[in-house]
Design an enzyme around this catalytic site. Structure first.
Site, PDB file in Angstrom:
ATOM      1  N   THR A  17     -32.931  40.932  41.372  1.00  0.00           N
ATOM      2  CA  THR A  17     -32.237  42.122  40.879  1.00  0.00           C
ATOM      3  C   THR A  17     -30.947  41.762  40.158  1.00  0.00           C
ATOM      4  OG1 THR A  17     -33.145  43.375  42.736  1.00  0.00           O
ATOM      5  CG2 THR A  17     -31.290  44.353  41.571  1.00  0.00           C
ATOM      6  N   ARG A  21     -30.267  33.822  43.270  1.00  0.00           N
ATOM      7  CA  ARG A  21     -29.410  33.651  44.440  1.00  0.00           C
ATOM      8  C   ARG A  21     -30.124  32.788  45.468  1.00  0.00           C
ATOM      9  NH1 ARG A  21     -26.886  39.718  45.526  1.00  0.00           N
ATOM     10  NH2 ARG A  21     -25.959  39.988  43.458  1.00  0.00           N
ATOM     11  N   SER A 112     -22.420  37.961  44.535  1.00  0.00           N
ATOM     12  CA  SER A 112     -21.910  39.310  44.783  1.00  0.00           C
ATOM     13  C   SER A 112     -21.333  39.462  46.186  1.00  0.00           C
ATOM     14  CB  SER A 112     -22.999  40.350  44.514  1.00  0.00           C
ATOM     15  OG  SER A 112     -22.469  41.657  44.559  1.00  0.00           O
ATOM     16  N   HIS A 113     -21.926  40.332  46.985  1.00  0.00           N
ATOM     17  CA  HIS A 113     -21.401  40.669  48.305  1.00  0.00           C
ATOM     18  C   HIS A 113     -21.896  39.723  49.391  1.00  0.00           C
ATOM     19  CE1 HIS A 113     -25.254  42.537  47.568  1.00  0.00           C
ATOM     20  NE2 HIS A 113     -25.460  42.528  48.867  1.00  0.00           N
ATOM     21  N   LYS A 125     -26.099  34.472  37.175  1.00  0.00           N
ATOM     22  CA  LYS A 125     -26.658  35.648  36.512  1.00  0.00           C
ATOM     23  C   LYS A 125     -26.333  35.591  35.026  1.00  0.00           C
ATOM     24  CE  LYS A 125     -24.754  39.808  36.936  1.00  0.00           C
ATOM     25  NZ  LYS A 125     -24.416  41.191  37.351  1.00  0.00           N
ATOM     26  N   ASP A 276     -15.843  44.058  46.714  1.00  0.00           N
ATOM     27  CA  ASP A 276     -16.700  43.008  47.270  1.00  0.00           C
ATOM     28  C   ASP A 276     -16.450  41.661  46.609  1.00  0.00           C
ATOM     29  OD1 ASP A 276     -17.877  43.644  44.803  1.00  0.00           O
ATOM     30  OD2 ASP A 276     -19.857  43.039  45.496  1.00  0.00           O
ATOM     31  N   ASP A 278     -17.701  39.887  44.083  1.00  0.00           N
ATOM     32  CA  ASP A 278     -17.546  39.736  42.628  1.00  0.00           C
ATOM     33  C   ASP A 278     -16.917  40.947  41.958  1.00  0.00           C
ATOM     34  OD1 ASP A 278     -19.791  41.386  42.949  1.00  0.00           O
ATOM     35  OD2 ASP A 278     -20.726  40.658  41.115  1.00  0.00           O
ATOM     36  N   ASP A 280     -17.804  44.257  41.919  1.00  0.00           N
ATOM     37  CA  ASP A 280     -18.556  45.373  41.349  1.00  0.00           C
ATOM     38  C   ASP A 280     -18.842  46.493  42.348  1.00  0.00           C
ATOM     39  OD1 ASP A 280     -20.521  44.122  42.841  1.00  0.00           O
ATOM     40  OD2 ASP A 280     -21.914  43.809  41.173  1.00  0.00           O
ATOM     41  N   ARG A 281     -18.561  46.274  43.622  1.00  0.00           N
ATOM     42  CA  ARG A 281     -18.767  47.331  44.610  1.00  0.00           C
ATOM     43  C   ARG A 281     -17.432  47.917  45.057  1.00  0.00           C
ATOM     44  NH1 ARG A 281     -23.810  45.977  48.629  1.00  0.00           N
ATOM     45  NH2 ARG A 281     -25.314  45.464  47.004  1.00  0.00           N
ATOM     46  N   THR A 343     -33.407  50.835  41.635  1.00  0.00           N
ATOM     47  CA  THR A 343     -32.196  50.124  42.023  1.00  0.00           C
ATOM     48  C   THR A 343     -31.999  48.915  41.109  1.00  0.00           C
ATOM     49  OG1 THR A 343     -32.356  50.839  44.311  1.00  0.00           O
ATOM     50  CG2 THR A 343     -31.115  48.826  43.890  1.00  0.00           C
ATOM     51  N   GLU A 362     -24.879  53.814  42.414  1.00  0.00           N
ATOM     52  CA  GLU A 362     -25.891  53.439  43.383  1.00  0.00           C
ATOM     53  C   GLU A 362     -25.336  53.659  44.785  1.00  0.00           C
ATOM     54  OE1 GLU A 362     -28.317  49.925  41.097  1.00  0.00           O
ATOM     55  OE2 GLU A 362     -26.654  49.322  42.368  1.00  0.00           O
ATOM     56  N   GLU A 363     -26.210  53.964  45.715  1.00  0.00           N
ATOM     57  CA  GLU A 363     -25.745  54.208  47.074  1.00  0.00           C
ATOM     58  C   GLU A 363     -25.206  52.936  47.720  1.00  0.00           C
ATOM     59  OE1 GLU A 363     -27.332  52.710  49.793  1.00  0.00           O
ATOM     60  OE2 GLU A 363     -28.627  51.684  48.358  1.00  0.00           O
ATOM     61  N   LYS A 375     -21.560  47.855  37.345  1.00  0.00           N
ATOM     62  CA  LYS A 375     -20.778  48.681  38.254  1.00  0.00           C
ATOM     63  C   LYS A 375     -19.408  48.052  38.411  1.00  0.00           C
ATOM     64  CE  LYS A 375     -23.366  46.803  42.253  1.00  0.00           C
ATOM     65  NZ  LYS A 375     -24.629  46.351  41.636  1.00  0.00           N
ATOM     66  N   ARG A 495     -34.595  48.214  53.767  1.00  0.00           N
ATOM     67  CA  ARG A 495     -33.624  49.302  53.715  1.00  0.00           C
ATOM     68  C   ARG A 495     -34.359  50.622  53.897  1.00  0.00           C
ATOM     69  NH1 ARG A 495     -29.202  46.437  52.211  1.00  0.00           N
ATOM     70  NH2 ARG A 495     -29.212  45.166  50.319  1.00  0.00           N
TER      71      ARG A 495
END
Length: 542
Positions: A17, A21, A112-113, A125, A276, A278, A280-281, A343, A362-363, A375, A495
């Site tokens: 996604t 990773r 990321s996170h 990425k 987070d 990187d 983006d959250r 997603t 996004e949630e 994001k 999830r």
């Protein structure tokens, strides 16, 4: 001098996604990074002499990987590389730099996170020229090439000094080490009313921003404290560290529990926020009021016109399918379309480029707009500060007003992390096979209206993306969604998303887990989560 090095393929270099990773030790294998980056460049066309943006979130192995990327880019024929000082560029900042400088694309070094450190995770990425994540045809081509690669080309030039801004050369390629914050901060100043936010802080408004020892620390200190006048110390854990200071840099109720506890205490500031690994959250918490990302998206969309960059209104809203329907009700009132996508931020790119959507979310704690193609955690915080500066109400009051106007979507996500991959895939496959039999059945006292496997038809390019999550809808408007996540590096993450709409304002202050208790029980029993995975409880509840 450029060397040609013989190599053989590695299994599993398929971008997910958000890129490739794996564990750090996987990336540290000889030739591993080189193979993937060469496969990436081999999959692109007509980039000779063009500009490439490079940076990462500062996690362990970031600097070493950046040096490799620069040397292979020089051998491949890029004309210029823009790299963040210290190897630092948040993901949204990288998107902003790509767009401002009209770069061919960019390589972001981040997981990321996910946790960092020597035994943590790492990622690579590729973002295309619009600043957004590479679409699936590009990532598919990279993977195909990675399975056939026989050699890579790399400069044997000395390592670039990443800590000093300025220009050097690697072969015929210019390497420009830039201030990682400057372009991003300049963009934020065009979108938000910084004077109003300064006045807000000047009037005694208090906040805490937890950068989680990750990439947003330098950005938050420069913008919040130095530019907007937030009190020194507003930004905590502000120094990016290779292991994120031992934190799991994921801003949710588990990994940012200290921030949540502070905002629920008698000593709470007016606003709490976190970002987070990187950048983006985001997580937004008011004094005594936690805000789900789904609600935050809806409230931002309803109030975006209060910020100068969005004063003309928004063209549309886009949300990932698992995100709650709260934004749909805002879109309906505004007279715009709310697009439901799979997603993954890359699915918003076409909508943003076509001018069909302005605000996206996004949630999974991600919110952004058409200012970049990622994001953007700090953007969401600044948008909330702009809303608070104009409305001069508390977060809790704004949330209550929003629910009174639109109704409340009670919403929760239950994550079962590092589940045996075969067990998780078997659970999903079995439930998928049963979807057609579910409509009309009664589960836990609720009647199933319909059930499907979400597929997305892109309104811009006509592409179709299938198998994006199993949805079970009930006749009372509630729903349950099951989805396997693609962001982990060990096992599988299942999830489960659970949602119920409540229009009655008198019932808007119930405990979320209690309000959804019957649906939660159904969500666990329907696919027999415990029987198939051995997990009686989720790893994380948000």
């Amino acid at each position: 001098m450029i060397r040609v090095v013989a190599t053989t393929p590695f299994d599993g270099q398929k971008p997910g996604t958000s890129g490739l990773r794996k564990k750090v030790q996987v990336f540290q294998q000889p030739h591993y990074v080189e193979n993937f980056v060469q496969s990436l460049f081999d999959s692109l066309k007509e980039f000779e002499g063009e500009t490439l943006v490079v940076g990462g979130d500062g996690r362990y192995f970031n600097r070493e990987a950046i040096q490799t990327v620069i040397k292979i880019a020089a051998a491949a024929g890029f004309g210029r590389v823009l790299v963040g000082q210290g190897g630092i560029l948040s993901t949204p900042a990288a998107s902003a730099v790509i767009r401002k400088h009209e770069a061919f694309g960019g390589i972001i070094l981040s997981a990321s996170h996910n946790p960092g450190g020597e035994h943590g995770d790492f990622g690579i990425k590729y973002n295309i020229g619009n600043g957004g994540p590479a679409p699936e045809p590009v990532t598919d081509a990279i993977f195909a090439r990675s399975q056939a690669i026989t050699q890579y080309r790399i400069s044997d030039a000395p390592d670039v000094d990443l800590d000093t801004q300025g220009i050097t050369r690697v072969e015929d390629m210019v390497v420009d080490v830039i201030d990682p914050v400057e372009d991003y901060a300049e963009l934020m100043g065009t979108l938000f009313d910084f004077d109003a936010i300064r006045d807000l802080f000047g009037a005694g408004f208090t906040m805490r921003f937890d950068a989680m020892s990750a990439v947003t620390g330098p950005y938050a200190r420069a913008i919040l404290e130095e530019t907007l006048g937030a009190a020194p110390g507003t930004v905590v854990h502000g120094q990016p560290l290779p292991d994120f200071g031992g934190h799991h840099p994921d801003p949710n109720l588990v990994h940012a529990k200290d921030l949540y506890d502070l905002l629920m205490s008698d000593h709470a500031p007016d606003l709490g926020a976190a970002s987070d690994g990187d950048g983006d959250r985001n997580m937004i918490i008011g004094r005594g009021r936690y805000l789900t990302p789904s609600d935050s998206l809806a409230i931002i969309a309803a109030n975006a016109h209060l910020a100068p960059g969005y004063a003309a209104g928004i063209a549309g809203i886009a949300r990932s399918m698992p995100t709650s329907g709260a934004a749909d009700r805002v879109a309906e009132k505004l007279g715009v379309t709310c697009y439901e996508t799979p997603t993954g931020w890359k699915f918003f790119g076409n909508l943003l480029d076509a001018g069909l959507a302005t605000v996206c979310g996004e949630e999974s704690f991600g919110t952004g707009s058409n200012h970049v193609r990622e994001k953007d955690g700090l953007w969401a915080v600044l948008m909330w500060l702009n809303i608070l500066a104009v409305r001069r109400q508390s977060v809790a009051a704004i949330v209550a007003d929003h629910w009174a106007t639109y109704g409340r979507n009670y919403y929760t996500r239950h994550d079962y992390e590092e589940v045996d991959a075969a067990a998780a895939e078997g659970l999903v496959a079995d439930l998928r096979a049963r979807l057609d039999t579910l409509p009309g059945s009664v589960l836990g006292g609720l009647t199933v209206e319909k059930a499907d496997d979400f597929a997305y038809h892109d309104p811009v390019d006509g592409s179709v993306t299938t198998k994006q999550g199993l949805r079970v809808f009930f006749t009372d408007g509630s729903r349950i969604v099951y989805r396997l996540s693609g962001t982990g590096t060990a096992g599988a993450t299942l999830r489960v998303y659970i949602e119920r709409f409540e229009p009655d304002a008198a019932r808007h202050d119930l405990d979320t887990q209690a309000a959804l208790a019957d649906l939660i029980a159904i969500a666990r029993s329907l696919p027999d989560i415990e029987g198939r995975t051995g997990r009686s409880e989720p790893s994380v509840i948000t």
